[in-house]
Design a protein around this motif. Structure first.
Motif, PDB file in Angstrom:
ATOM      1  N   ARG A   1      -0.348 -16.116  10.627  1.00  0.00           N
ATOM      2  CA  ARG A   1      -0.272 -16.571   9.242  1.00  0.00           C
ATOM      3  C   ARG A   1      -0.409 -18.107   9.145  1.00  0.00           C
ATOM      4  O   ARG A   1      -1.108 -18.649   8.306  1.00  0.00           O
ATOM      5  N   GLY A   2       0.261 -18.762  10.080  1.00  0.00           N
ATOM      6  CA  GLY A   2       0.196 -20.220  10.115  1.00  0.00           C
ATOM      7  C   GLY A   2      -1.210 -20.710  10.381  1.00  0.00           C
ATOM      8  O   GLY A   2      -1.691 -21.665   9.764  1.00  0.00           O
TER       9      GLY A   2
ATOM     10  N   MET B   1      -3.239 -19.158  20.893  1.00  0.00           N
ATOM     11  CA  MET B   1      -2.053 -18.820  20.109  1.00  0.00           C
ATOM     12  C   MET B   1      -0.991 -18.243  21.040  1.00  0.00           C
ATOM     13  O   MET B   1      -1.287 -17.400  21.882  1.00  0.00           O
ATOM     14  N   ARG B   2       0.216 -18.727  20.842  1.00  0.00           N
ATOM     15  CA  ARG B   2       1.305 -18.236  21.680  1.00  0.00           C
ATOM     16  C   ARG B   2       2.252 -17.418  20.804  1.00  0.00           C
ATOM     17  O   ARG B   2       3.002 -17.969  20.015  1.00  0.00           O
TER      18      ARG B   2
ATOM     19  N   LEU C   1      -6.286 -23.151   8.457  1.00  0.00           N
ATOM     20  CA  LEU C   1      -7.733 -23.065   8.229  1.00  0.00           C
ATOM     21  C   LEU C   1      -8.063 -23.196   6.742  1.00  0.00           C
ATOM     22  O   LEU C   1      -9.015 -23.876   6.350  1.00  0.00           O
ATOM     23  N   ALA C   2      -7.241 -22.537   5.921  1.00  0.00           N
ATOM     24  CA  ALA C   2      -7.470 -22.592   4.469  1.00  0.00           C
ATOM     25  C   ALA C   2      -7.310 -24.022   3.959  1.00  0.00           C
ATOM     26  O   ALA C   2      -8.108 -24.504   3.139  1.00  0.00           O
TER      27      ALA C   2
END
Lengths: 327, 55
Positions: free
Chosen positions: B11-12, B1-2, B17-18
């Motif tokens: 959040r993204g 993650m950057r 994943l959801a």
């Protein structure tokens, strides 16, 4: 320790690491053994007229119980059945459970005289074809291959022992074209044609004429001459019309004139039975008696309108017409 | 993650994943309920399918 296998069924001789499939997508190395994942799992099952294969000189007017699984060892850019042939079994929406006895029972129940291994290529479902064909023979059914003929000689000769008829594609009479458009080579196909003839399989040949790919009349002339020399003048040849499909949707359908010219080349080369297919309603679908010149069998599309052959002879003049007409 | 990348947020990631989990659950449910049959018993009615295949 995992080991790679070499599949010797087709001339590609794929080296297959454990857990992976060959170029055909359906022959897999499972624990060091080669398995056909589609065995007993056809994805297409239909009753077709035998004329659709096309076979015009073999049990005309009869139904053939036609099965196919996913996968193919060729990757023709114009494949007319690419949704079946260019996938593996798991990608298909439908996979039937039909082991060889079930296929044979289906053919008998539907009144078919033969079983056709078709649509994709029986080479990649070789074991399924062989086991079903052997059982079908025992039950009095005939077996038909519809194939590109890209198979090594040993397995082909073995399969020929249980096969009665074959329609084999001769896609181009040019090795470069085979490599460019089908990911294959020419010589194994020519060998397969000769082998089937030698083994006593009734053989018909199809050439799908694709604009700009293989519609050169010089190439067609050479192909027809080769057929006369190596397969004999009695081998029927079907020039089939191309329609835009798969990766060649930029090309137009084959002009009717091109097909008729190809047919003239075939007849001029000495072939006795040359047809034009995928072009419904023309006289070029009829079987002309080579002795008297009359139409011995009249057809429209896949339908036989008039059957003027009895015991392999023309009803008008008694001349011999090659084929397996009612065995 | 950057963290310096505007579209790459915690959040993204959670949303992604959801969505993946929901997709897997939906596919599983469809298979379980038989909406997507993986293998079908061959029946006589199947012998007369569409006539679209060549050869």
């Amino acid at each position: 320790m995992s080991a790679s296998l070499i599949c010797e069924l087709c001339p590609k001789s794929c080296r297959i690491p454990e857990g992976e499939a060959g170029d055909c997508r359906v022959r897999v190395n499972v624990g060091g053994k080669l398995r056909a994942t589609t065995y007993g799992r056809p994805s297409a099952v239909h009753v077709d007229p035998i004329e659709k294969k096309p076979l015009f000189h073999f049990l005309p007017g009869t139904g053939t119980f036609s099965i196919a699984t996913a996968g193919c060892n060729l990757h023709c850019k114009f494949c007319q059945n690419w949704e079946l042939s260019q996938r593996d079994g798991t990608e298909m929406e439908v996979r039937y459970q039909a082991d060889p006895p079930k296929v044979v029972a289906g053919a008998l129940q539907t009144g078919c005289r033969s079983i056709a291994y078709t649509y994709s290529d029986p080479v990649v479902f070789y074991e399924y074809t062989f086991d079903t064909a052997r059982l079908a023979r025992e039950k009095g059914l005939k077996n038909v291959l519809v194939t590109a003929g890209y198979i090594t000689p040993g397995p082909l000769r073995r399969l020929c022992k249980v096969v009665d008829a074959s329609n084999t594609d001769l896609k181009y009479f040019d090795d470069g074209a085979y490599r460019r458009y089908s990911d294959a080579t020419l010589k194994p196909v020519l060998d397969a044609l000769v082998i089937q003839k030698e083994e006593g399989v009734w053989l018909e040949v199809t050439n799908l004429v694709v604009p700009t790919l293989n519609d050169d009349m010089e190439m067609i002339r050479k192909m027809c001459r080769w057929m006369v020399k190596h397969l004999g003048p009695d081998t029927p040849l079907h020039f089939s019309r191309f329609f835009p499909m798969y990766k060649l949707q930029n090309l137009p359908p084959t002009p009717v004139e091109t097909l008729l010219r190809a047919r003239e080349e075939g007849l001029a080369a000495g072939l006795r039975y040359v047809y034009v297919g995928n072009l419904h309603g023309g006289a070029e679908e009829n079987t002309r008696c080579p002795s008297c010149g009359k139409d011995a069998v009249r057809r429209v599309g896949f339908q036989v309108l008039e059957m003027g052959v009895r015991d392999g002879r023309c009803r008008s003049c008694g001349g011999k017409i090659a084929g397996r007409w009612g065995a | 993650m950057r963290p310096d990348h505007p579209t790459c947020t915690r959040r993204g990631l959670l949303r992604g994943l959801a969505a993946a989990a929901a997709g897997l659950l939906a596919t599983g449910l469809r298979r379980w309920t038989g909406t997507v049959p993986r293998e079908r018993e061959l029946k006589e009615a199947d012998f007369y399918g569409p006539d679209e295949l060549a050869g």
